[in-house]
Design a protein around this motif. Structure first.
Motif, PDB file in Angstrom:
ATOM      1  N   ILE A   9       3.599  -4.593  23.041  1.00  0.00           N
ATOM      2  CA  ILE A   9       3.980  -3.192  22.836  1.00  0.00           C
ATOM      3  C   ILE A   9       3.922  -2.516  24.200  1.00  0.00           C
ATOM      4  CG2 ILE A   9       3.428  -1.043  21.645  1.00  0.00           C
ATOM      5  CD1 ILE A   9       1.975  -2.781  19.525  1.00  0.00           C
ATOM      6  N   ASP A  10       5.078  -2.068  24.696  1.00  0.00           N
ATOM      7  CA  ASP A  10       5.141  -1.455  26.028  1.00  0.00           C
ATOM      8  C   ASP A  10       4.356  -0.160  26.112  1.00  0.00           C
ATOM      9  OD1 ASP A  10       6.643  -3.492  27.103  1.00  0.00           O
ATOM     10  OD2 ASP A  10       8.557  -2.521  26.657  1.00  0.00           O
ATOM     11  N   THR A  11       4.489   0.679  25.094  1.00  0.00           N
ATOM     12  CA  THR A  11       3.789   1.953  25.062  1.00  0.00           C
ATOM     13  C   THR A  11       3.211   2.152  23.666  1.00  0.00           C
ATOM     14  OG1 THR A  11       5.349   2.865  26.654  1.00  0.00           O
ATOM     15  CG2 THR A  11       4.003   4.438  25.452  1.00  0.00           C
ATOM     16  N   PRO A  12       1.957   1.751  23.455  1.00  0.00           N
ATOM     17  CA  PRO A  12       1.366   1.969  22.145  1.00  0.00           C
ATOM     18  C   PRO A  12       1.338   3.461  21.806  1.00  0.00           C
ATOM     19  CG  PRO A  12       0.017   0.473  23.438  1.00  0.00           C
ATOM     20  CD  PRO A  12       1.065   1.038  24.355  1.00  0.00           C
ATOM     21  N   SER A  13       1.878   3.808  20.651  1.00  0.00           N
ATOM     22  CA  SER A  13       1.923   5.208  20.237  1.00  0.00           C
ATOM     23  C   SER A  13       2.051   5.281  18.725  1.00  0.00           C
ATOM     24  CB  SER A  13       3.114   5.919  20.889  1.00  0.00           C
ATOM     25  OG  SER A  13       4.326   5.439  20.338  1.00  0.00           O
ATOM     26  N   VAL A  14       2.065   6.496  18.188  1.00  0.00           N
ATOM     27  CA  VAL A  14       2.234   6.675  16.747  1.00  0.00           C
ATOM     28  C   VAL A  14       3.633   6.260  16.314  1.00  0.00           C
ATOM     29  CG1 VAL A  14       0.496   8.461  16.450  1.00  0.00           C
ATOM     30  CG2 VAL A  14       2.813   9.114  17.036  1.00  0.00           C
ATOM     31  N   PHE A  15       4.554   6.147  17.252  1.00  0.00           N
ATOM     32  CA  PHE A  15       5.927   5.748  16.929  1.00  0.00           C
ATOM     33  C   PHE A  15       6.129   4.230  17.016  1.00  0.00           C
ATOM     34  CE2 PHE A  15       6.511  10.083  18.758  1.00  0.00           C
ATOM     35  CZ  PHE A  15       6.760  10.705  17.547  1.00  0.00           C
ATOM     36  N   SER A  16       5.388   3.550  17.880  1.00  0.00           N
ATOM     37  CA  SER A  16       5.592   2.116  18.071  1.00  0.00           C
ATOM     38  C   SER A  16       4.654   1.261  17.219  1.00  0.00           C
ATOM     39  CB  SER A  16       5.418   1.754  19.547  1.00  0.00           C
ATOM     40  OG  SER A  16       4.103   2.028  19.968  1.00  0.00           O
ATOM     41  N   VAL A  17       3.658   1.866  16.649  1.00  0.00           N
ATOM     42  CA  VAL A  17       2.682   1.175  15.804  1.00  0.00           C
ATOM     43  C   VAL A  17       2.576   1.977  14.513  1.00  0.00           C
ATOM     44  CG1 VAL A  17       0.259   0.426  15.667  1.00  0.00           C
ATOM     45  CG2 VAL A  17       1.404   0.480  17.871  1.00  0.00           C
TER      46      VAL A  17
ATOM     47  N   GLN B  76       1.669  12.918  21.874  1.00  0.00           N
ATOM     48  CA  GLN B  76       2.685  11.901  21.629  1.00  0.00           C
ATOM     49  C   GLN B  76       3.859  12.446  20.824  1.00  0.00           C
ATOM     50  OE1 GLN B  76       0.789   8.414  20.070  1.00  0.00           O
ATOM     51  NE2 GLN B  76       0.038   7.865  22.087  1.00  0.00           N
ATOM     52  N   VAL B  77       3.574  13.299  19.867  1.00  0.00           N
ATOM     53  CA  VAL B  77       4.655  13.886  19.068  1.00  0.00           C
ATOM     54  C   VAL B  77       5.526  14.797  19.940  1.00  0.00           C
ATOM     55  CG1 VAL B  77       5.127  15.491  17.171  1.00  0.00           C
ATOM     56  CG2 VAL B  77       3.457  13.660  16.870  1.00  0.00           C
ATOM     57  N   LEU B  78       4.902  15.532  20.856  1.00  0.00           N
ATOM     58  CA  LEU B  78       5.651  16.462  21.698  1.00  0.00           C
ATOM     59  C   LEU B  78       6.390  15.782  22.854  1.00  0.00           C
ATOM     60  CD1 LEU B  78       3.156  19.455  21.968  1.00  0.00           C
ATOM     61  CD2 LEU B  78       5.238  19.317  20.582  1.00  0.00           C
ATOM     62  N   PHE B  79       5.784  14.758  23.465  1.00  0.00           N
ATOM     63  CA  PHE B  79       6.331  14.219  24.706  1.00  0.00           C
ATOM     64  C   PHE B  79       6.949  12.830  24.623  1.00  0.00           C
ATOM     65  CE2 PHE B  79       3.194  17.350  26.240  1.00  0.00           C
ATOM     66  CZ  PHE B  79       4.062  18.159  26.951  1.00  0.00           C
ATOM     67  N   LEU B  80       6.760  12.113  23.532  1.00  0.00           N
ATOM     68  CA  LEU B  80       7.355  10.788  23.420  1.00  0.00           C
ATOM     69  C   LEU B  80       8.542  10.830  22.466  1.00  0.00           C
ATOM     70  CD1 LEU B  80       4.296   8.402  23.130  1.00  0.00           C
ATOM     71  CD2 LEU B  80       5.646   8.895  25.135  1.00  0.00           C
ATOM     72  N   ARG B  81       9.533  10.027  22.790  1.00  0.00           N
ATOM     73  CA  ARG B  81      10.685   9.904  21.899  1.00  0.00           C
ATOM     74  C   ARG B  81      10.394   8.843  20.857  1.00  0.00           C
ATOM     75  NH1 ARG B  81      14.349   8.519  26.329  1.00  0.00           N
ATOM     76  NH2 ARG B  81      13.677  10.052  27.786  1.00  0.00           N
ATOM     77  N   LYS B  82      10.854   9.099  19.651  1.00  0.00           N
ATOM     78  CA  LYS B  82      10.705   8.108  18.603  1.00  0.00           C
ATOM     79  C   LYS B  82      11.644   6.949  18.916  1.00  0.00           C
ATOM     80  CE  LYS B  82      10.626   7.542  13.655  1.00  0.00           C
ATOM     81  NZ  LYS B  82      10.747   8.162  12.359  1.00  0.00           N
ATOM     82  N   GLU B  83      11.074   5.736  18.934  1.00  0.00           N
ATOM     83  CA  GLU B  83      11.864   4.556  19.267  1.00  0.00           C
ATOM     84  C   GLU B  83      12.705   4.134  18.067  1.00  0.00           C
ATOM     85  OE1 GLU B  83       9.099   1.665  20.571  1.00  0.00           O
ATOM     86  OE2 GLU B  83       8.438   2.874  22.264  1.00  0.00           O
TER      87      GLU B  83
END
Length: 171
Positions: free
Chosen positions: A101-109, A162-169
């Protein structure tokens, strides 16, 4: 350098500046000190080797210690979090599967697994941080209360970040 490396460098700078100039000045009720910069260590790729991870965590804590005049508390706590991450990233995030997982986040996991991961690592960080800061067992109740409150607030801030600054993959 790859796009992932630049993204991690940008995240490092953003979280460090936010911690130093905003969150270091926030004290909620005397029991909550949000330390969002630790999220940088938690969001590093899952395939990073142990020694580089420990060195990155050590350097991250050392920078905060130097800038905050904090006697090594952050360095110790960040290094402990990196050691915990080595064990928990495999068991919680990838569930012992050979997945990177390149960037573990609420979107990637799966979100509940990622929140569990955050709670465990933030809890370990704060327990080590407050225990070394106090350095005795007379105030154990205060250490545990501060650990619990700070862990919950930092986890909520991490998910909000993460919700504000990461894009949902995309799947």
């Amino acid at each position: 350098m790859s796009k992932l490396v630049w993204r991690n460098i940008g995240r490092f700078i953003l979280l460090m500046l936010f911690q130093l100039f905003v969150l270091n000045n926030v004290y909620l009720g005397g029991y909550v000190m949000p330390m969002l910069y630790v999220l940088f260590i938690m969001m590093l790729p899952t395939d990073i080797k142990r020694i580089p991870l420990l060195l990155i965590a050590f350097g991250c804590g050392l920078i905060i210690d130097i800038m905050s005049n904090a006697l090594g508390f952050h360095t110790l706590a960040c290094t402990i979090v990196a050691m915990m991450r080595i064990w928990f990233a495999n068991r919680i995030l990838t569930r012992n599967e050979p997945v990177v997982i390149d960037t573990p986040s609420v979107f990637s996991v799966t979100p509940q697994y990622f929140v569990s991961y955050l709670l465990i690592l933030f809890g370990g960080f704060y327990l080590v941080f407050y225990a070394t800061e106090l350095f005795d067992f007379r105030g154990l109740g205060g250490v545990l209360l501060s650990t619990l409150c700070s862990t919950v607030v930092s986890t909520l801030l991490a998910v909000l970040y993460q919700v504000l600054f990461l894009r949902k993959e995309e799947p």
